[in-house]
Design a protein around this motif. Structure first.
Motif, PDB file in Angstrom:
ATOM      1  N   ALA A 537     -59.930  45.345  48.834  1.00 23.47           N
ATOM      2  CA  ALA A 537     -58.535  45.221  49.258  1.00 23.47           C
ATOM      3  C   ALA A 537     -57.858  44.133  48.442  1.00 23.47           C
ATOM      4  CB  ALA A 537     -58.464  44.886  50.743  1.00 23.47           C
ATOM      5  N   LEU A 538     -56.704  44.464  47.865  1.00 25.96           N
ATOM      6  CA  LEU A 538     -55.974  43.546  46.996  1.00 25.96           C
ATOM      7  C   LEU A 538     -54.529  43.454  47.474  1.00 25.96           C
ATOM      8  CD1 LEU A 538     -57.355  44.959  43.644  1.00 25.96           C
ATOM      9  CD2 LEU A 538     -58.056  42.825  44.746  1.00 25.96           C
ATOM     10  N   ALA A 539     -54.038  42.211  47.679  1.00 29.45           N
ATOM     11  CA  ALA A 539     -52.682  41.998  48.185  1.00 29.45           C
ATOM     12  C   ALA A 539     -51.659  42.257  47.080  1.00 29.45           C
ATOM     13  CB  ALA A 539     -52.538  40.584  48.719  1.00 29.45           C
ATOM     14  N   ARG A 540     -50.552  42.922  47.454  1.00 27.61           N
ATOM     15  CA  ARG A 540     -49.467  43.203  46.525  1.00 27.61           C
ATOM     16  C   ARG A 540     -48.144  42.827  47.194  1.00 27.61           C
ATOM     17  NH1 ARG A 540     -53.175  43.222  43.668  1.00 27.61           N
ATOM     18  NH2 ARG A 540     -53.872  44.858  42.216  1.00 27.61           N
ATOM     19  N   TRP A 541     -47.190  42.376  46.330  1.00 32.76           N
ATOM     20  CA  TRP A 541     -45.870  41.991  46.848  1.00 32.76           C
ATOM     21  C   TRP A 541     -44.797  42.531  45.915  1.00 32.76           C
ATOM     22  CZ3 TRP A 541     -43.465  36.451  46.361  1.00 32.76           C
ATOM     23  CH2 TRP A 541     -42.223  36.418  47.028  1.00 32.76           C
ATOM     24  N   ARG A 542     -43.984  43.411  46.475  1.00 35.03           N
ATOM     25  CA  ARG A 542     -42.863  43.962  45.717  1.00 35.03           C
ATOM     26  C   ARG A 542     -41.612  43.193  46.141  1.00 35.03           C
ATOM     27  NH1 ARG A 542     -42.147  48.559  42.939  1.00 35.03           N
ATOM     28  NH2 ARG A 542     -44.109  49.404  43.734  1.00 35.03           N
ATOM     29  N   HIS A 543     -41.165  42.283  45.283  1.00 30.28           N
ATOM     30  CA  HIS A 543     -39.999  41.459  45.576  1.00 30.28           C
ATOM     31  C   HIS A 543     -38.732  42.295  45.375  1.00 30.28           C
ATOM     32  CE1 HIS A 543     -37.047  38.179  45.166  1.00 30.28           C
ATOM     33  NE2 HIS A 543     -37.934  37.398  45.793  1.00 30.28           N
ATOM     34  N   PRO A 544     -37.760  42.164  46.287  1.00 30.36           N
ATOM     35  CA  PRO A 544     -36.556  42.999  46.151  1.00 30.36           C
ATOM     36  C   PRO A 544     -35.771  42.726  44.884  1.00 30.36           C
ATOM     37  CG  PRO A 544     -36.289  41.342  47.869  1.00 30.36           C
ATOM     38  CD  PRO A 544     -37.737  41.342  47.485  1.00 30.36           C
ATOM     39  N   ALA A 545     -35.872  41.531  44.323  1.00 29.84           N
ATOM     40  CA  ALA A 545     -35.120  41.202  43.116  1.00 29.84           C
ATOM     41  C   ALA A 545     -36.034  41.063  41.905  1.00 29.84           C
ATOM     42  CB  ALA A 545     -34.327  39.909  43.315  1.00 29.84           C
ATOM     43  N   ARG A 546     -37.184  40.488  42.101  1.00 29.35           N
ATOM     44  CA  ARG A 546     -38.096  40.227  40.991  1.00 29.35           C
ATOM     45  C   ARG A 546     -38.990  41.414  40.683  1.00 29.35           C
ATOM     46  NH1 ARG A 546     -38.757  34.493  40.111  1.00 29.35           N
ATOM     47  NH2 ARG A 546     -37.595  33.275  41.656  1.00 29.35           N
ATOM     48  N   GLY A 547     -39.072  42.338  41.583  1.00 31.07           N
ATOM     49  CA  GLY A 547     -39.995  43.444  41.390  1.00 31.07           C
ATOM     50  C   GLY A 547     -41.396  43.032  41.829  1.00 31.07           C
ATOM     51  N   ASN A 548     -42.415  43.593  41.203  1.00 28.70           N
ATOM     52  CA  ASN A 548     -43.797  43.268  41.553  1.00 28.70           C
ATOM     53  C   ASN A 548     -44.144  41.853  41.073  1.00 28.70           C
ATOM     54  OD1 ASN A 548     -44.420  45.735  42.805  1.00 28.70           O
ATOM     55  ND2 ASN A 548     -44.870  46.695  40.816  1.00 28.70           N
ATOM     56  N   VAL A 549     -44.450  40.984  42.034  1.00 31.04           N
ATOM     57  CA  VAL A 549     -44.846  39.611  41.709  1.00 31.04           C
ATOM     58  C   VAL A 549     -46.352  39.594  41.488  1.00 31.04           C
ATOM     59  CG1 VAL A 549     -44.873  37.211  42.457  1.00 31.04           C
ATOM     60  CG2 VAL A 549     -42.967  38.704  43.112  1.00 31.04           C
ATOM     61  N   PRO A 550     -46.832  39.101  40.363  1.00 30.31           N
ATOM     62  CA  PRO A 550     -48.281  39.095  40.102  1.00 30.31           C
ATOM     63  C   PRO A 550     -49.036  38.336  41.204  1.00 30.31           C
ATOM     64  CG  PRO A 550     -47.069  38.553  38.114  1.00 30.31           C
ATOM     65  CD  PRO A 550     -46.068  38.554  39.227  1.00 30.31           C
ATOM     66  N   PRO A 551     -50.171  38.867  41.641  1.00 29.10           N
ATOM     67  CA  PRO A 551     -50.959  38.169  42.676  1.00 29.10           C
ATOM     68  C   PRO A 551     -51.338  36.745  42.255  1.00 29.10           C
ATOM     69  CG  PRO A 551     -51.740  40.409  42.398  1.00 29.10           C
ATOM     70  CD  PRO A 551     -50.746  40.179  41.301  1.00 29.10           C
ATOM     71  N   ALA A 552     -51.624  36.566  40.958  1.00 29.54           N
ATOM     72  CA  ALA A 552     -52.005  35.222  40.499  1.00 29.54           C
ATOM     73  C   ALA A 552     -50.897  34.225  40.748  1.00 29.54           C
ATOM     74  CB  ALA A 552     -52.364  35.257  39.018  1.00 29.54           C
ATOM     75  N   THR A 553     -49.631  34.713  40.753  1.00 26.16           N
ATOM     76  CA  THR A 553     -48.492  33.826  40.961  1.00 26.16           C
ATOM     77  C   THR A 553     -48.309  33.500  42.437  1.00 26.16           C
ATOM     78  OG1 THR A 553     -47.346  34.658  39.005  1.00 26.16           O
ATOM     79  CG2 THR A 553     -46.010  33.557  40.665  1.00 26.16           C
ATOM     80  N   PHE A 554     -48.157  34.557  43.268  1.00 29.58           N
ATOM     81  CA  PHE A 554     -47.831  34.242  44.664  1.00 29.58           C
ATOM     82  C   PHE A 554     -49.041  33.759  45.464  1.00 29.58           C
ATOM     83  CE2 PHE A 554     -48.799  38.821  45.242  1.00 29.58           C
ATOM     84  CZ  PHE A 554     -49.556  38.810  46.417  1.00 29.58           C
ATOM     85  N   ILE A 555     -50.253  34.161  45.048  1.00 27.19           N
ATOM     86  CA  ILE A 555     -51.436  33.657  45.760  1.00 27.19           C
ATOM     87  C   ILE A 555     -51.621  32.160  45.505  1.00 27.19           C
ATOM     88  CG2 ILE A 555     -53.958  33.746  45.874  1.00 27.19           C
ATOM     89  CD1 ILE A 555     -52.603  36.006  47.353  1.00 27.19           C
ATOM     90  N   SER A 556     -51.421  31.708  44.271  1.00 26.58           N
ATOM     91  CA  SER A 556     -51.574  30.275  43.965  1.00 26.58           C
ATOM     92  C   SER A 556     -50.518  29.452  44.699  1.00 26.58           C
ATOM     93  CB  SER A 556     -51.485  30.044  42.449  1.00 26.58           C
ATOM     94  OG  SER A 556     -50.189  30.402  41.968  1.00 26.58           O
ATOM     95  N   ILE A 557     -49.274  30.005  44.774  1.00 21.89           N
ATOM     96  CA  ILE A 557     -48.232  29.292  45.517  1.00 21.89           C
ATOM     97  C   ILE A 557     -48.581  29.236  46.998  1.00 21.89           C
ATOM     98  CG2 ILE A 557     -45.819  29.425  46.234  1.00 21.89           C
ATOM     99  CD1 ILE A 557     -45.165  30.563  43.478  1.00 21.89           C
ATOM    100  N   ALA A 558     -49.087  30.355  47.526  1.00 20.14           N
ATOM    101  CA  ALA A 558     -49.482  30.383  48.945  1.00 20.14           C
ATOM    102  C   ALA A 558     -50.583  29.374  49.229  1.00 20.14           C
ATOM    103  CB  ALA A 558     -49.933  31.791  49.325  1.00 20.14           C
ATOM    104  N   GLU A 559     -51.503  29.206  48.271  1.00 21.57           N
ATOM    105  CA  GLU A 559     -52.574  28.221  48.457  1.00 21.57           C
ATOM    106  C   GLU A 559     -52.016  26.807  48.467  1.00 21.57           C
ATOM    107  OE1 GLU A 559     -56.464  30.491  46.587  1.00 21.57           O
ATOM    108  OE2 GLU A 559     -55.192  29.285  45.268  1.00 21.57           O
ATOM    109  N   GLU A 560     -51.037  26.544  47.631  1.00 25.42           N
ATOM    110  CA  GLU A 560     -50.466  25.199  47.550  1.00 25.42           C
ATOM    111  C   GLU A 560     -49.681  24.840  48.809  1.00 25.42           C
ATOM    112  OE1 GLU A 560     -48.124  24.904  44.056  1.00 25.42           O
ATOM    113  OE2 GLU A 560     -49.802  25.162  42.673  1.00 25.42           O
TER     114      GLU A 560
END
Length: 762
Positions: A537-560
């Motif tokens: 299972a792999l998390a995905r995020w489709r941003h309404p303005a940015r489109g698909n946000v890479p997991p490496a980006t939003f996962i690292s921010i979520a960790e911080e």
């Protein structure tokens, strides 16, 4: 051992609570002793005055009764004489039994010429004795008054004993003065009874005439002598005043003071006196005072001991508070100022920096490079010693006024007030870097390290403490992302990425609240059978303005920012819920973040999800990265053991990308090792990657672990992995990560035999 009460004056001046309290208690205690003693003295005096007053009244009544009895005998004699006018049978009269009494020593009749005519003592008839010079005769000759006369104590010429003469005149047949009837009184008779009475203290009684001569004296305490002339004494002055009362007199003969009560005998020229030594009056009070003083001294000692203990407790508390204050302001490992003190110093400098003509200042963030490796390989004791040595070197490289602090871990911060220019900061940064670069001799180890430095300068890089800290941190982050062991000044371009991350964080929070995240599933295929073993299972995020946000980006921010806990629980719940609808043979793999291991009760969360979704634990596989073990070590292993105890499987993901530690493979029974895609991608470019993968597969097989190769994109890679003995493969060759609905369709249309044929054909 120090005695704190030796410093009593200083503690009292400092108004120490225990000393003030103890002093008040002791003062009140001794004031109580003094007040009680004064009260005891007053009570003893009052009791003594009451006793002597009552005794004087009794003495007076006894004197009146005795004198009345004597006067009665004299009147009887006079009546007998006057009724026998012309027949002077005086011998018969004085020897009559009606005159016999314990009080009367002798009775006698004296003629008008002063010669004793009859007496009941001595030979009969008595010899003629001239008594005309006696006061008890002369008084009646000289005064026509019919009054009872009581003489001073005299020695009787007939009896030869000391006596007090009590006399009355009688008339002859011619109606003129005929003589005197006399009764001799033993002076001791009036007091002998009282000698046997215990007044509670040595009391003296006396019968004193109005002329100041003592008629009788007695009592167990002695007193005035019989016949003593008191006319020159203070006692006589009191008698002359005519007032009864109680007073204190100095007794020169006895060398002490006595309390004296005098009382006028009613209708008689006599005074009764009762006296008691003052020392005897207050004897019980003094005894009570001694006992009270001993008790008070003991209590004072106990209070002193209590105060001493309280002072010791206070001293220990002060020491503890000083220790706490020290711990609150200093780093316990390096004795450098801690984060709180550094923040306060920086805020104070920032406040001064807002003043006109304020000098610029700088903040440096310092991070010790590869410190984690030292801790993991040489142990925390060596790591702590290294931090202490680094702190000493850094402090030695600084100028006075510069504030060096340890923020925690391997992070240090430096406040540089009143800097000269940028060149001076560069020189300081180079000096610090060179100081750390030299080898450290820690125990038997020689350790080489370096320090990365991020620099922010006020006011250009920020006017507040927070702004400068962020700027210095961004500069340090840039150094660590580039070339470690160097320094960088903050550049505003560094903040652009920061603002972007902040916006992503805010959008991510909203996405979680609106349930905008979704899971995609990528199958893992068994090489031998071609069957799907399960999905990751792999998390995905489709941003309404940015489109698909890479997991490496939003996962690292979520960790911080801590959002990873919510994302992790959601993804695990959703994956288990979805897997519960699949065939029982299929497993589901979910990635865990290192931050989740530092969060609250990860094991309890996983247990709760399994219970809520109904998914059997053996169908769940949790994946952790190799770097997570290297960063957290034993703490992570302990949590992994608890997770494995639930019955689920644990896989090590991205194996070979970090500082691989085979020790962890030996210390924890992983169920699976996932070979990183970087090795799979290079399978066609040389034999090294194949050798590495073969070694990993052999190690895993020897340890009873299965292997999965990630990133398989070509049939050749699939074939090589099959020859190397890999158990499962995962990659775009079989399927990209797909939404849940497509994963269900993939399960339905999957043909294992086709996959086996493809493997053989390759």
């Amino acid at each position: 051992m120090a005695v704190y009460l030796k410093q009593f004056p200083r503690f009292l001046a400092e108004r120490r609570g225990p000393v003030i309290l103890g002093t008040i208690v002791v003062v009140l205690l001794w004031l109580g002793v003094g007040a009680k003693h004064v009260n005891d003295l007053r009570g003893a005096l009052q009791d003594s005055e009451r006793t002597t007053h009552n005794f004087a009244m009794v003495f007076e009544e006894n004197v009146l009764r005795s004198i009345g009895e004597i006067d009665k005998a004299l009147l009887y004699m006079r009546r007998s004489i006057e009724s026998r006018a012309g027949r002077e049978d005086f011998g018969t009269i004085v020897n009559t039994t009606d005159l016999l009494s314990e009080i009367i020593v002798q009775v006698a009749i004296i003629g008008r010429d002063g010669v004793m005519r009859a007496t009941n003592v001595g030979p009969q008839p008595p010899p003629a004795t001239d008594l005309s010079d006696r006061d008890h005769f002369r008084t009646h000759v000289e005064s026509p008054d019919d009054a009872l006369y009581i003489s001073r104590p005299v020695i009787g010429r007939a009896s030869g004993r000391v006596s007090v003469q009590v006399s009355r005149r009688f008339l002859g047949p011619d109606g003129r003065f005929g003589g005197v009837v006399v009764a001799s009184l033993n002076p001791s008779h009036l007091t002998q009874f009282y000698d046997k009475i215990d007044l509670g203290s040595p009391a003296a009684i006396s019968l004193i005439g109005s002329d100041g001569v003592v008629r009788s004296s007695g009592g167990v305490g002695g007193g005035f002598g019989v016949g003593a002339d008191l006319s020159r004494t203070e006692t006589f002055q009191k008698i002359r005043s005519g007032r009864s009362g109680t007073f204190t007199l100095a007794m020169p003969d006895e060398g002490q003071h006595r309390m004296v009560t005098i009382r006028k005998v009613r209708d008689q020229p006599l005074w009764v006196s009762v006296s008691v030594p003052e020392v005897e009056i207050y004897k019980d009070a003094q005894s009570a005072l001694r006992i009270d003083a001993i008790v008070a001294a003991i209590l004072t000692l106990l209070v002193g001991i209590a105060v001493e203990k309280l002072l010791r407790i206070e001293a220990k508390r002060s020491e503890a508070e000083a220790r706490v204050a020290r711990l609150a302001s200093l780093d316990p490992l390096t004795d450098l100022p801690n984060r709180r003190v550094f923040r306060a110093s920086l805020e104070a400098e920032a406040a001064r920096g807002n003043l006109p003509d304020a000098a610029p200042y700088a903040v440096m963030f310092l991070d010790l490079d590869r410190f984690k490796l030292v801790n993991d390989t040489l142990g925390h004791k060596i790591g702590d010693d290294l931090l202490q040595a680094v702190g000493e070197r850094l402090a030695a490289a600084l100028a006075p006024g510069q504030v060096l602090a340890r923020l925690g871990g391997d992070e240090f911060a430096l406040l540089v007030p009143g800097l000269g220019d940028r060149a001076a900061l560069e020189a300081l940064a180079e000096r610090i870097a060179e100081a750390v670069l030299a080898p450290f001799e820690i125990g038997s180890h020689q350790i080489r390290s370096s320090v990365s430095i991020g620099i922010a300068v006020a006011p250009g890089d920020g006017g507040t403490a927070d702004d400068l800290l962020i700027a210095a941190d961004l500069a340090l982050y840039a150094v660590k992302a580039g070339k470690r062991g160097t320094f960088l000044f903050y550049d505003r371009q560094m903040s652009v990425g920061l603002e972007d991350r902040r916006q992503i964080e805010a959008d991510l929070r909203r996405a979680i609240e609106r349930n905008e995240l979704e899971l995609h599933y990528q199958p893992s295929v068994i090489l031998k059978t071609g069957e799907i073993a399960g999905f990751e299972a792999l998390a995905r995020w489709r941003h309404p303005a940015r489109g698909n946000v890479p997991p490496a980006t939003f996962i690292s921010i979520a960790e911080e920012c801590g959002l990873i806990h919510a994302i992790g629980e959601w993804s695990l719940t959703e994956a288990c819920r979805r897997a519960a609808t699949w065939p029982d043979r299929l497993k589901i793999a979910v990635n865990l973040s290192p931050v989740q291991f530092a969060g609250p009760d990860l094991v309890g969360m996983v247990r709760g999800v399994l219970e809520a979704t109904g998914l059997p634990a053996h169908r769940l596989e949790l994946e952790i990265t190799e770097q997570m073990l290297l960063d957290s070590g034993e703490a992570t292993l302990a949590i992994l053991r608890d997770l494995k105890a639930l019955g689920l499987h644990i896989a090590m993901d991205d194996f070979g990308t970090g500082y691989s530690s085979l020790n962890y493979l030996r210390s924890f029974p992983f169920d699976r090792i996932k070979v990183d895609r970087s090795f799979v991608t290079g399978l066609g470019s040389g034999a090294q990657n194949a050798a590495i993968i073969r070694a990993v597969i052999d190690i895993a097989r020897a340890l009873g672990m299965r292997t999965t190769a990630e990133g398989v994109e070509t049939a050749d890679q699939q074939h090589v992995l099959s020859l190397l003995g890999c158990d499962e493969v995962q990659g775009y060759l079989f399927s990209r990560p797909v939404p849940a609905e497509e994963a269900q369709a993939l399960i339905t249309r999957w043909r294992p035999e086709e996959r086996r044929a493809a493997t053989r054909a390759a």
